[in-house]
Motif scaffolding. Structure first.
Motif, PDB file in Angstrom:
ATOM      1  N   GLU A 175       0.832  -1.218   0.000  1.00  0.00           N
ATOM      2  CA  GLU A 175       0.000   0.000   0.000  1.00  0.00           C
ATOM      3  C   GLU A 175       0.858   1.257   0.000  1.00  0.00           C
ATOM      4  O   GLU A 175       0.574   2.224  -0.712  1.00  0.00           O
ATOM      5  N   ALA A 176       1.899   1.221   0.822  1.00  0.00           N
ATOM      6  CA  ALA A 176       2.789   2.389   0.891  1.00  0.00           C
ATOM      7  C   ALA A 176       3.443   2.634  -0.467  1.00  0.00           C
ATOM      8  O   ALA A 176       3.599   3.772  -0.914  1.00  0.00           O
ATOM      9  N   HIS A 177       3.805   1.548  -1.123  1.00  0.00           N
ATOM     10  CA  HIS A 177       4.433   1.691  -2.438  1.00  0.00           C
ATOM     11  C   HIS A 177       3.486   2.363  -3.431  1.00  0.00           C
ATOM     12  O   HIS A 177       3.905   3.230  -4.208  1.00  0.00           O
ATOM     13  N   GLU A 178       2.219   1.990  -3.374  1.00  0.00           N
ATOM     14  CA  GLU A 178       1.245   2.661  -4.260  1.00  0.00           C
ATOM     15  C   GLU A 178       1.190   4.149  -3.966  1.00  0.00           C
ATOM     16  O   GLU A 178       1.143   4.978  -4.877  1.00  0.00           O
ATOM     17  N   ARG A 191      15.898   3.068  -8.509  1.00  0.00           N
ATOM     18  CA  ARG A 191      14.502   3.465  -8.728  1.00  0.00           C
ATOM     19  C   ARG A 191      13.746   2.334  -9.427  1.00  0.00           C
ATOM     20  O   ARG A 191      12.574   2.074  -9.122  1.00  0.00           O
ATOM     21  N   GLU A 192      14.424   1.628 -10.323  1.00  0.00           N
ATOM     22  CA  GLU A 192      13.808   0.508 -11.045  1.00  0.00           C
ATOM     23  C   GLU A 192      13.414  -0.644 -10.119  1.00  0.00           C
ATOM     24  O   GLU A 192      12.567  -1.452 -10.468  1.00  0.00           O
ATOM     25  N   THR A 193      14.066  -0.723  -8.962  1.00  0.00           N
ATOM     26  CA  THR A 193      13.759  -1.851  -8.066  1.00  0.00           C
ATOM     27  C   THR A 193      12.556  -1.571  -7.173  1.00  0.00           C
ATOM     28  O   THR A 193      12.060  -2.489  -6.515  1.00  0.00           O
ATOM     29  N   LEU A 194      12.106  -0.315  -7.104  1.00  0.00           N
ATOM     30  CA  LEU A 194      10.965  -0.009  -6.221  1.00  0.00           C
ATOM     31  C   LEU A 194       9.771  -0.851  -6.666  1.00  0.00           C
ATOM     32  O   LEU A 194       9.389  -0.828  -7.834  1.00  0.00           O
ATOM     33  N   ALA A 195       9.205  -1.585  -5.742  1.00  0.00           N
ATOM     34  CA  ALA A 195       8.180  -2.567  -6.104  1.00  0.00           C
ATOM     35  C   ALA A 195       7.259  -2.770  -4.916  1.00  0.00           C
ATOM     36  O   ALA A 195       7.547  -2.315  -3.812  1.00  0.00           O
ATOM     37  N   GLY A 196       6.179  -3.457  -5.148  1.00  0.00           N
ATOM     38  CA  GLY A 196       5.164  -3.608  -4.117  1.00  0.00           C
ATOM     39  C   GLY A 196       5.483  -4.620  -3.032  1.00  0.00           C
ATOM     40  O   GLY A 196       4.618  -4.936  -2.211  1.00  0.00           O
ATOM     41  N   SER A 197       6.709  -5.108  -2.979  1.00  0.00           N
ATOM     42  CA  SER A 197       7.065  -6.066  -1.922  1.00  0.00           C
ATOM     43  C   SER A 197       8.474  -5.808  -1.411  1.00  0.00           C
ATOM     44  O   SER A 197       9.411  -5.606  -2.189  1.00  0.00           O
ATOM     45  N   LEU A 198       8.618  -5.846  -0.105  1.00  0.00           N
ATOM     46  CA  LEU A 198       9.943  -5.641   0.478  1.00  0.00           C
ATOM     47  C   LEU A 198      10.903  -6.756   0.086  1.00  0.00           C
ATOM     48  O   LEU A 198      12.126  -6.561   0.154  1.00  0.00           O
TER      49      LEU A 198
END
Lengths: 431, 431
Positions: free
Chosen positions: A31-34, A219-226
């Motif tokens: 959610e935070a990623h969104e 920046r490319e690695t930012l994703a919806g899962s840690l």
């Protein structure tokens, strides 16, 4: 940047976070990623910082420093976020340019620093978004006077980085100084990858494109899962550990040249997350030096700490000369790099053996690309942690009070905060 | 040194300590003082450190450095307590001698430091009680090799400070090097006022007698009540605040030259008190710089901090040049010293206004006498705090594990600790 959070698991450490808890936390991360992606897309205040790898224009920065291409020394006049990003970059990377950061107003110290500089070969990098920061402007006035006294035209040597208006902006217009903009929507502590941090890097001849490319790769690695994103893995783990009692985060690079990085991190973490009586307290440490200072406390003191190790391949190694002394002969087969690595592994293991949580951040070597990635990752980690805490990551309201009081004390206007100074409660014990 | 604990009272801050609680605590202080006096009289391990003002012989130290009286630079090879006391003294005081402290084994950094030194005019100050500290001996071997390569006889340039036996002691005998003793019964972190800290001061031409006299003056204040003794007032207040939730002690000098003091304090506090899951975590800060970094957290983050301010009269001031810029005109009536003082007062008041506990340590100026007093006072404060916590202030058992593991990893013998390194639990997130 790669991250290893194995030693922060509840199976290994106390406090620690279980794999099951990490998986539950991962839903909040999604959610935070969104929220973060939306903030970036809409160029919202603060989130905009994570767009810097694409937004910053290295050509513009190089053009601004072109007039001081002959500089053998650089004095940066700025404080906090207007100084620490630049200092982190130039301290990490090797260069022949002598760099001085005037980020304090101690008169003894300023005088000594200015005396040591070859002013006719020195460039001035003055940075303040508002153009009114008292410490920065006072120091800039002092630096100008020193140039005047030495018969060096400061208007030929100065690069200004500031906002759209204010005294520094006016000054740049009046004297036609090369001028760069503190980007809108980017708080100072998140501005290392803009002109704020990169003018100094440009004067020192570092590869600006590589700094930005390294950041862009993260920046490319930012994703919806840690579990898919090193930056989020770090931010979420630090947050989870704080929730479980590790209110202190000791950041311990194993490279002298990354000592300033720990200072930069300390500002990022403290000023972004330290609000609403929340926030983890950053502590700057240095390996191996602090093994002989802080390790006793980290291993045997209160269970209130996460230790964050930062390791990098060494760029250059140096063999330890052989010795006939029996008790020291073992050193003669090794290099200083071997010793540094063994000290790190031993310290990491010693905390793990005592059940003290720790995390390892790894970069391949200390160069522009890896450094850009490291700075970006920590910023993304911090933004994520801010979402998880639910604080306003991008404001710093608690520093305003003291600014007003200072101004009032110096006769710069009427401020009720200044009156409080006279009302101090004393309980003095004197020699 | 004078102390003001008014802003740590429960009437002003939370956490805070009430006057009634301080008076109850004072009974424990009286008992602790008796224990400390007894330890000093009997020259017991650790307590003996507080006898250094009378025991240290400045003539002996000056005689030892006589052969390097021409030194323009000094490289100190030591780590932890064998380095920080000396660094604190020479960083605080002005001198023409360039000083380098090799207290890390980072090969890039060591190579650059050695390249920058004029070896034929450089003295070597090597310090290790055991003579076997891996980092120190490795660095000393590297330094010797650099001198050999430059054709400079290191045996003519080296002063050894070590224990009664061991490789460094043997080396000094073999080459007839000037040699001083790490005093018995004095842990490294308490040894600044012995040869360990004072060889560097002597090479830099500082007044050794004044350092000791300043310490002796504080020794005279040690008394059975915290209300009569600044050192005990500080130690007892820090302890009482920790008991009430201030697990972090942020030490914030308002002078660049005292930044190393905060590092020295951090070792003293962490290694002495960080045991049995007790001990306050020291954090190094710097005024005014960290107002733009840590103040947000200190004022609005968790109520788990004591902030210890350290202020000194400035030795030299510098007027801020006048400016026509309206918004900055108020600066032109002031000096940098005025600004520094106003920033301190404003920051202190801003914490008080937010009910955050803080303590003020004051020294008259930065000179040998005041510095000697400051170091002694902090040591006495730490010894008192150790009595109140009931820990063994003078041991550091938790650092041994990593030393054995390091040695094992480098092939210096069989140590089971080294095996633990290979068994690390991983949870990696990679780019």
């Amino acid at each position: 940047m790669n991250v290893d959070i194995g030693n922060a698991l509840a199976s290994e450490a106390s406090p620690g976070v279980s794999r099951a808890s990490l998986e539950r936390l991962d839903e909040q991360v999604a959610e935070a990623h969104e929220r973060i992606e939306r903030g970036m897309e809409n160029a919202e205040h603060g989130y905009e910082a994570l767009n810097l790898p694409e937004r910053t224009d290295p050509d513009e920065i190089r053009a601004a420093v072109e007039p001081v291409a002959d500089a053998e020394a650089l004095v940066t006049v700025g404080i906090g976020g207007s100084s620490l990003g630049a200092a982190t970059i130039v301290d990490a990377l090797e260069s022949d340019t002598e760099t001085v950061f005037l980020d304090n107003v101690d008169p003894d110290w300023i005088s000594r620093r200015l005396e040591s500089l070859p002013l006719e070969k020195t460039a001035i990098n003055v940075v303040s978004r508002s153009g009114t920061t008292a410490e920065t402007l006072a120091n800039f006035l002092v630096v100008r006077e020193a140039f005047d006294s030495a018969g060096v035209d400061w208007t030929e040597r100065t690069i200004v980085t500031t906002g759209d208006a204010g005294p520094l902006c006016d000054l740049a217009d009046r004297h036609d100084l090369p001028s760069l903009k503190v980007p809108d929507g980017v708080p100072g502590r998140f501005s290392a990858l803009s002109a704020v941090g990169m003018v100094a890097a440009a004067v020192c001849g570092h590869d600006l494109e590589a700094l930005l490319e390294g950041a862009a790769a993260e920046r490319e690695t930012l994703a919806g899962s840690l579990f898919d994103c090193p930056a989020y893995a770090y931010g979420a783990t630090a947050y989870a550990l704080d929730q479980r009692g590790a209110g202190t985060n000791a950041v311990m690079p194993y490279a002298e040249s990354l000592e300033t990085f720990a200072e930069w991190f300390a500002q990022l973490w403290a000023e972004s997350l330290g609000k609403d009586e929340l926030g983890q307290t950053p502590v700057r440490a240095l390996g191996v030096t602090d093994q002989h200072s802080q390790l006793q406390l980290y291993r045997a003191g209160p269970r209130d700490k996460l230790v964050t190790f930062l390791i990098a391949g060494t760029n250059e190694d140096r063999p330890i000369p052989e010795t006939q002394v029996e008790d020291l002969a073992y050193l003669g087969d090794s290099t200083l790099g071997d010793l540094l690595k063994a000290e790190f592994e031993a310290t990491e293991a010693s905390l793990a053996a005592a059940g003290r949580p720790n995390v390892r951040l790894e970069i391949e070597q200390i160069d522009e690309y890896e450094l850009g990635g490291l700075l970006y990752s920590m910023e993304a980690a911090c933004v994520l942690a801010g979402e998880l805490y639910g604080v306003n990551t991008f404001e710093q309201p608690a520093v305003e009070w003291a600014k007003k009081a200072t101004r009032g004390l110096l006769g710069g206007g009427e401020f009720e905060e200044a009156n409080a100074v006279a009302e101090k409660t004393e309980l003095r014990v004197e020699r």
